[in-house]
Design an enzyme around this catalytic site. Structure first.
Site, PDB file in Angstrom:
ATOM      1  N   SER A 102       0.691  -1.020  -0.076  1.00 14.05           N
ATOM      2  CA  SER A 102      -0.014  -0.048  -0.089  1.00 14.05           C
ATOM      3  C   SER A 102       0.982   1.155   0.004  1.00 14.05           C
ATOM      4  O   SER A 102       1.716   1.390  -0.982  1.00 14.05           O
ATOM      5  CB  SER A 102      -0.954  -0.010   1.194  1.00 14.05           C
ATOM      6  OG  SER A 102      -1.657   1.044   1.160  1.00 14.05           O
ATOM      7  N   HIS A 127      -2.467  -1.446  -4.429  1.00 14.94           N
ATOM      8  CA  HIS A 127      -4.034  -1.294  -4.566  1.00 14.94           C
ATOM      9  C   HIS A 127      -4.500  -0.060  -4.245  1.00 14.94           C
ATOM     10  O   HIS A 127      -3.800   0.836  -3.959  1.00 14.94           O
ATOM     11  CB  HIS A 127      -4.572  -2.299  -3.574  1.00 14.94           C
ATOM     12  CG  HIS A 127      -4.208  -2.058  -2.078  1.00 14.94           C
ATOM     13  ND1 HIS A 127      -4.838  -2.692  -1.023  1.00 14.94           N
ATOM     14  CD2 HIS A 127      -3.709  -0.862  -1.480  1.00 14.94           C
ATOM     15  CE1 HIS A 127      -4.515  -2.134  -0.049  1.00 14.94           C
ATOM     16  NE2 HIS A 127      -3.810  -0.978  -0.201  1.00 14.94           N
TER      17      HIS A 127
END
EC number: 3.4.21.92
Length: 205
Positions: A102, A127
């Site tokens: 992330s 993501h």
């Protein structure tokens, strides 16, 4: 994080002025090495930003090593570190050890071009940003729009730093995408995979 800090070893140095002790992270900071270890949040972001600014003030042209082992965390905290990395004049070399997920992967790819690295067994995840909120329907729509804008900004920056198109990263970030070090290299998140400390890094430190 608190338990980990309680286990930090101390380093003792002898000099003409006597004996001095440092926690290991403070000692490594003298070698221009910063650790981003654990969740990205406001407290960690403030600490990393302060260390970046301090090292730049000491030597504005000498590289800074940012070692990343992070599951990600708060987007705004990550953006604060990203902007500080771009703001200072000292080049920031990034290295993933363990995992960069992330916002961890976002900061990994934001390092100095040509100096973004990972260890062989590192795991990288990209993501789209997520968020949870409650409230009136109108407020929820406002939050949803903010997440959409944040996703657009992150996708654009990933594409710019990695030499890919916006559409490629938009598809990649649609769901959790785990990458090996080799796959991260192929995607342009890193520039090379290293198995041992490089001579240049030792000289820079």
């Amino acid at each position: 994080m608190r338990e980990a800090m309680q286990l930090v070893p101390m380093v003792v140095e002898q000099s003409s002025r006597g004996e001095r002790s440092f926690d290991i992270y403070s000692r490594l900071l003298r070698e221009r090495i910063i650790f981003l270890n654990g969740e990205v949040n406001d407290a960690v972001s403030a600490l990393v930003c302060a260390q970046l600014l301090f090292l730049e003030a000491e030597s504005p042209k000498k590289p800074i090593q940012l070692y990343i082992n992070s599951p990600g965390g708060v987007v705004t905290s990550g953006f604060a570190m990203y902007d500080t990395m771009r703001y200072i004049r000292a080049p920031v070399h990034t290295l993933c050890m363990g995992t960069a997920r992330s916002m961890g992967s976002f900061l990994l790819m934001a390092g100095e071009a040509g100096e973004r690295t990972a260890l062989p067994n590192a795991s990288i995840l990209v993501h789209q940003p997520s968020g949870g909120f409650q409230g009136q329907a109108s407020d929820m729509l406002i939050h949803a729009e903010e997440i959409r804008r944040t996703k657009h900004r992150m996708t654009r920056l990933y594409a710019e730093h990695c030499g890919r198109t916006y559409e490629e990263f938009e598809r990649a970030m649609d769901r959790d995408r785990f990458m090996t070090a080799e796959e991260a290299l192929e995607w342009g998140l890193i520039d090379r995979i290293i198995t041992e400390r490089e001579i240049g890094a030792e000289r820079d430190a």
